[in-house]
Design an enzyme around this catalytic site. Structure first.
Site, PDB file in Angstrom:
ATOM      1  N   ARG A 113       0.818  -1.231   0.000  1.00 42.13           N
ATOM      2  CA  ARG A 113       0.000   0.000   0.000  1.00 42.13           C
ATOM      3  C   ARG A 113       0.847   1.275   0.000  1.00 42.13           C
ATOM      4  NH1 ARG A 113      -2.788  -3.005   3.909  1.00 42.13           N
ATOM      5  NH2 ARG A 113      -4.621  -4.021   3.026  1.00 42.13           N
ATOM      6  N   LYS A 135       2.363  11.869 -10.630  1.00 43.20           N
ATOM      7  CA  LYS A 135       1.493  11.048 -11.495  1.00 43.20           C
ATOM      8  C   LYS A 135       2.257   9.787 -11.858  1.00 43.20           C
ATOM      9  CE  LYS A 135      -1.280  14.291 -14.209  1.00 43.20           C
ATOM     10  NZ  LYS A 135      -1.506  14.675 -15.619  1.00 43.20           N
ATOM     11  N   GLU A 177       8.791  20.272 -23.881  1.00 42.57           N
ATOM     12  CA  GLU A 177       8.144  20.598 -22.600  1.00 42.57           C
ATOM     13  C   GLU A 177       8.677  21.928 -22.052  1.00 42.57           C
ATOM     14  OE1 GLU A 177       5.596  18.979 -21.578  1.00 42.57           O
ATOM     15  OE2 GLU A 177       5.784  17.068 -22.638  1.00 42.57           O
ATOM     16  N   LYS A 216       6.416  23.931 -12.105  1.00 41.90           N
ATOM     17  CA  LYS A 216       5.491  22.793 -12.002  1.00 41.90           C
ATOM     18  C   LYS A 216       5.168  22.507 -10.535  1.00 41.90           C
ATOM     19  CE  LYS A 216       4.471  18.066 -13.339  1.00 41.90           C
ATOM     20  NZ  LYS A 216       4.754  16.912 -14.177  1.00 41.90           N
ATOM     21  N   GLU A 226      -5.054  17.483 -10.305  1.00 38.44           N
ATOM     22  CA  GLU A 226      -5.513  17.971 -11.612  1.00 38.44           C
ATOM     23  C   GLU A 226      -7.012  18.202 -11.666  1.00 38.44           C
ATOM     24  OE1 GLU A 226      -3.212  16.937 -15.409  1.00 38.44           O
ATOM     25  OE2 GLU A 226      -5.128  15.960 -15.738  1.00 38.44           O
ATOM     26  N   ARG A 230      -3.984  22.598 -12.651  1.00 39.40           N
ATOM     27  CA  ARG A 230      -2.914  21.741 -13.190  1.00 39.40           C
ATOM     28  C   ARG A 230      -3.105  21.443 -14.670  1.00 39.40           C
ATOM     29  NH1 ARG A 230      -0.123  16.476 -10.179  1.00 39.40           N
ATOM     30  NH2 ARG A 230       1.294  15.970 -11.874  1.00 39.40           N
ATOM     31  N   ASN A 234      -1.097  21.023 -19.628  1.00 32.39           N
ATOM     32  CA  ASN A 234      -1.435  20.348 -20.890  1.00 32.39           C
ATOM     33  C   ASN A 234      -1.411  21.288 -22.088  1.00 32.39           C
ATOM     34  OD1 ASN A 234      -1.867  17.793 -19.779  1.00 32.39           O
ATOM     35  ND2 ASN A 234      -3.919  18.357 -19.105  1.00 32.39           N
ATOM     36  N   HIS A 237      -0.954  20.193 -25.677  1.00 29.80           N
ATOM     37  CA  HIS A 237      -1.022  18.733 -25.674  1.00 29.80           C
ATOM     38  C   HIS A 237      -2.274  18.157 -26.344  1.00 29.80           C
ATOM     39  CE1 HIS A 237       2.466  18.863 -23.100  1.00 29.80           C
ATOM     40  NE2 HIS A 237       2.499  17.554 -22.998  1.00 29.80           N
ATOM     41  N   HIS A 241      -1.153  15.515 -28.737  1.00 27.25           N
ATOM     42  CA  HIS A 241      -1.427  14.071 -28.631  1.00 27.25           C
ATOM     43  C   HIS A 241      -1.982  13.525 -29.944  1.00 27.25           C
ATOM     44  CE1 HIS A 241      -1.634  14.166 -23.990  1.00 27.25           C
ATOM     45  NE2 HIS A 241      -0.480  13.712 -24.397  1.00 27.25           N
ATOM     46  N   HIS A 252       7.467  12.756 -28.437  1.00 34.59           N
ATOM     47  CA  HIS A 252       6.386  13.461 -27.739  1.00 34.59           C
ATOM     48  C   HIS A 252       6.637  14.979 -27.746  1.00 34.59           C
ATOM     49  CE1 HIS A 252       3.418  14.375 -24.665  1.00 34.59           C
ATOM     50  NE2 HIS A 252       4.363  14.992 -23.968  1.00 34.59           N
TER      51      HIS A 252
HETATM   52  N1  LIG Z   1       4.102  11.188 -14.833  1.00 35.72           N
HETATM   53  C1  LIG Z   1       4.033  12.290 -15.539  1.00 35.72           C
HETATM   54  O1  LIG Z   1       3.622  13.342 -15.045  1.00 35.72           O
HETATM   55  C2  LIG Z   1       4.481  12.264 -16.962  1.00 35.72           C
HETATM   56  C3  LIG Z   1       4.655  13.470 -17.669  1.00 35.72           C
HETATM   57  C4  LIG Z   1       5.139  13.399 -18.965  1.00 35.72           C
HETATM   58  C5  LIG Z   1       5.438  12.160 -19.550  1.00 35.72           C
HETATM   59  N2  LIG Z   1       5.249  11.034 -18.823  1.00 35.72           N
HETATM   60  C6  LIG Z   1       5.572   9.718 -19.410  1.00 35.72           C
HETATM   61  O2  LIG Z   1       6.968   9.666 -19.646  1.00 35.72           O
HETATM   62  C7  LIG Z   1       7.214   8.695 -20.668  1.00 35.72           C
HETATM   63  C8  LIG Z   1       8.237   9.229 -21.619  1.00 35.72           C
HETATM   64  O3  LIG Z   1       9.427   9.468 -20.921  1.00 35.72           O
HETATM   65  P1  LIG Z   1      10.814   9.625 -21.702  1.00 35.72           P
HETATM   66  O4  LIG Z   1      10.645  10.578 -22.825  1.00 35.72           O
HETATM   67  O5  LIG Z   1      11.839   9.904 -20.667  1.00 35.72           O
HETATM   68  O6  LIG Z   1      11.007   8.198 -22.401  1.00 35.72           O
HETATM   69  P2  LIG Z   1      11.780   6.860 -21.973  1.00 35.72           P
HETATM   70  O7  LIG Z   1      11.731   6.603 -20.541  1.00 35.72           O
HETATM   71  O8  LIG Z   1      11.292   5.803 -22.901  1.00 35.72           O
HETATM   72  O9  LIG Z   1      13.299   7.216 -22.349  1.00 35.72           O
HETATM   73  C9  LIG Z   1      13.633   7.484 -23.698  1.00 35.72           C
HETATM   74  C10 LIG Z   1      14.832   6.656 -24.158  1.00 35.72           C
HETATM   75  O10 LIG Z   1      16.020   7.196 -23.596  1.00 35.72           O
HETATM   76  C11 LIG Z   1      16.778   6.145 -22.972  1.00 35.72           C
HETATM   77  N3  LIG Z   1      17.537   6.803 -21.913  1.00 35.72           N
HETATM   78  C12 LIG Z   1      17.092   7.232 -20.704  1.00 35.72           C
HETATM   79  N4  LIG Z   1      18.046   7.913 -20.063  1.00 35.72           N
HETATM   80  C13 LIG Z   1      19.132   7.919 -20.872  1.00 35.72           C
HETATM   81  C14 LIG Z   1      20.432   8.502 -20.780  1.00 35.72           C
HETATM   82  N5  LIG Z   1      20.786   9.271 -19.748  1.00 35.72           N
HETATM   83  N6  LIG Z   1      21.298   8.300 -21.804  1.00 35.72           N
HETATM   84  C15 LIG Z   1      20.913   7.579 -22.895  1.00 35.72           C
HETATM   85  N7  LIG Z   1      19.702   7.021 -23.051  1.00 35.72           N
HETATM   86  C16 LIG Z   1      18.810   7.196 -22.051  1.00 35.72           C
HETATM   87  C17 LIG Z   1      15.754   5.142 -22.553  1.00 35.72           C
HETATM   88  O11 LIG Z   1      16.313   3.865 -22.386  1.00 35.72           O
HETATM   89  C18 LIG Z   1      14.773   5.185 -23.715  1.00 35.72           C
HETATM   90  O12 LIG Z   1      15.233   4.390 -24.768  1.00 35.72           O
HETATM   91  C19 LIG Z   1       5.875   8.393 -21.305  1.00 35.72           C
HETATM   92  O13 LIG Z   1       5.451   7.116 -20.919  1.00 35.72           O
HETATM   93  C20 LIG Z   1       4.949   9.454 -20.732  1.00 35.72           C
HETATM   94  O14 LIG Z   1       3.616   8.998 -20.603  1.00 35.72           O
HETATM   95  C21 LIG Z   1       4.782  11.054 -17.556  1.00 35.72           C
HETATM   96 ZN   LIG Z   2       4.068  16.286 -22.387  1.00 36.71          ZN
END
Ligand SMILES: NC(=O)c1ccc[n+]([C@@H]2O[C@H](COP(=O)([O-])OP(=O)(O)OC[C@H]3O[C@@H](n4cnc5c(N)ncnc54)[C@H](O)[C@@H]3O)[C@@H](O)[C@H]2O)c1
Ligand SMILES: [Zn+2]
Length: 350
Positions: A113, A135, A177, A216, A226, A230, A234, A237, A241, A252
């Site tokens: 939990r 999130k 972003e 943020k 949200e 919050r 977006n 977005h 999206h 993205h």
């Molecule tokens: N929780 C939230 O508020 C929130 C907000 C925005 C996005 N997200 C989520 O985040 C995700 C996308 O995150 P992302 O863009 O970081 O993608 P990701 O985690 O897939 O990383 C992108 C790529 O970079 C590689 N990588 C990571 N760190 C590295 C480094 N230092 N050097 C070399 N390679 C590296 C990873 O292995 C991967 O192949 C999505 O699933 C999205 O939904 C969440």
């Molecule tokens: Zn985004």
């Protein structure tokens, strides 16, 4: 740099630290019992250092990529946590991009939990956005982030050195972003405009990360779940999206930049706004996109935007759009009107 503390209405405390060496600092934050969770790319680059930083901790490695942000991977992680005999006092340390962070955060929220979660974001997007705010989620039945929870990490350790190994595509992803934050925060907008030559430079982008996080953090403090404010995060977005769905080859962040371009054009069309400011914001987006400029299929985007979960009904499109420096508005349009407008705006080239 001083930590940024986030205390939400639910009094769940969270803090973002900027240590010189995040992996080295882990010992201090993770405590004696922890499991490190990462993906295969990050493990290949930093696995040895992870081992040195927490010698007693098990490391669970997932395959890289959004395709693996699913309940099966979550199940595997929860099993590893159980096998490592983590207790309520233990910590889950998520070292990676947003995929690792979202999955790790959810596993930490579910196991017993809820146990402590330490986020070590290694992509620019994760540093500037996903690791902060609580999130967590996995994708399910083909729908992004369908299963998740709000739960603040105990600590986020942000270290710009990780960006040195990050591919250009992932830098652009975070830059999208950052430009979004600039559309919300007037002072950041002025800074990015002044430094527009450096919009693809990872050390410049890294230098504005604390400012984006502070912005943020304040929004999350005021609206942790949200329910209103919050949603401003977006901005860009809704159309972004839709572009992501119709152009899966784009990152993205690139889609968010195109989203801001379209939504700025929509603001000019439907709202009282500062057109000169919006044109400057558009120039920033185009500069950040620079080499990555395919034609966008506006008609397909309009169709897909209808599916966006932020829309109250499929007949109505809701988008947070920029209107003036540091100001945004919620634009709601009937779907037909939105589709017609996107088609008229047509292809945007950089
Ligand atoms: N929780 C939230 O508020 C929130 C907000 C925005 C996005 N997200 C989520 O985040 C995700 C996308 O995150 P992302 O863009 O970081 O993608 P990701 O985690 O897939 O990383 C992108 C790529 O970079 C590689 N990588 C990571 N760190 C590295 C480094 N230092 N050097 C070399 N390679 C590296 C990873 O292995 C991967 O192949 C999505 O699933 C999205 O939904 C969440
Ligand atoms: Zn985004």
């Amino acid at each position: 740099m001083r930590p940024i503390r986030i205390r939400t209405k639910t009094e769940e405390a969270s803090a973002v630290y900027f240590p010189r060496d995040a992996l080295r600092a882990l010992k201090k934050y993770a405590g004696d019992s922890a499991l490190i969770f990462t993906d295969e790319n990050v493990f290949r680059l930093y696995g040895e250092r992870m081992r040195e930083s927490l010698p007693g901790a098990k490391i669970h490695v997932m395959p890289a990529g959004e395709a693996h942000k699913v309940p099966e991977t979550l199940g595997g992680l929860l099993q590893a946590m159980a096998e490592a005999e983590l207790t309520r006092a233990s910590a889950l340390v998520a070292v990676g991009g947003g995929v690792v962070g979202d999955l790790g955060g959810l596993a930490a929220a579910l196991y017993m939990r809820g146990i402590r979660c330490i986020q070590v974001p290694t992509t620019l997007l994760a540093q500037v956005d996903s690791s902060v705010g609580g999130k967590t989620a996995v994708d399910f039945c083909g729908v992004k982030n369908l299963i998740g929870a709000f739960r603040q990490p105990e600590a986020v350790l942000v270290d710009g050195a990780f960006l040195q190994t990050l591919p250009a595509r992932e830098i652009l992803c975070g830059a999208g972003e950052i430009v979004k934050y600039a559309a919300l925060d007037g002072a950041l907008f002025d800074l990015l405009r002044e430094r527009r030559e450096d919009l693809c430079d990872s050390s410049f982008l890294s230098s504005v990360v604390p400012r984006c996080i502070a912005f943020k953090a304040e929004i999350v403090r005021r609206d942790p779940q949200e329910s209103g404010l919050r949603r401003c995060l977006n901005l860009g977005h809704t159309t972004g999206h839709a572009i992501e769905l119709s152009h899966p080859e784009l990152s993205h962040g690139a889609c968010v930049l195109y989203g801001i371009l379209y939504e700025s054009a929509l603001a000019k069309r439907y709202l009282q706004c500062d057109e000169e400011y919006l044109s400057r914001l558009e120039a920033l987006c185009k500069r950040a996109l620079s080499a990555h400029a395919p034609g966008i299929d506006a008609a397909a985007c309009a169709r897909l935007a209808r599916l966006d979960k932020k829309n109250r009904s499929a007949e109505q499109i809701a988008a947070v759009v920029p209107v003036r420096k540091g100001e945004f508005a919620l634009l709601e349009l009937a779907y037909e009107e939105y589709a017609h407008a996107l088609n008229q705006i047509g292809e945007i080239t950089c």
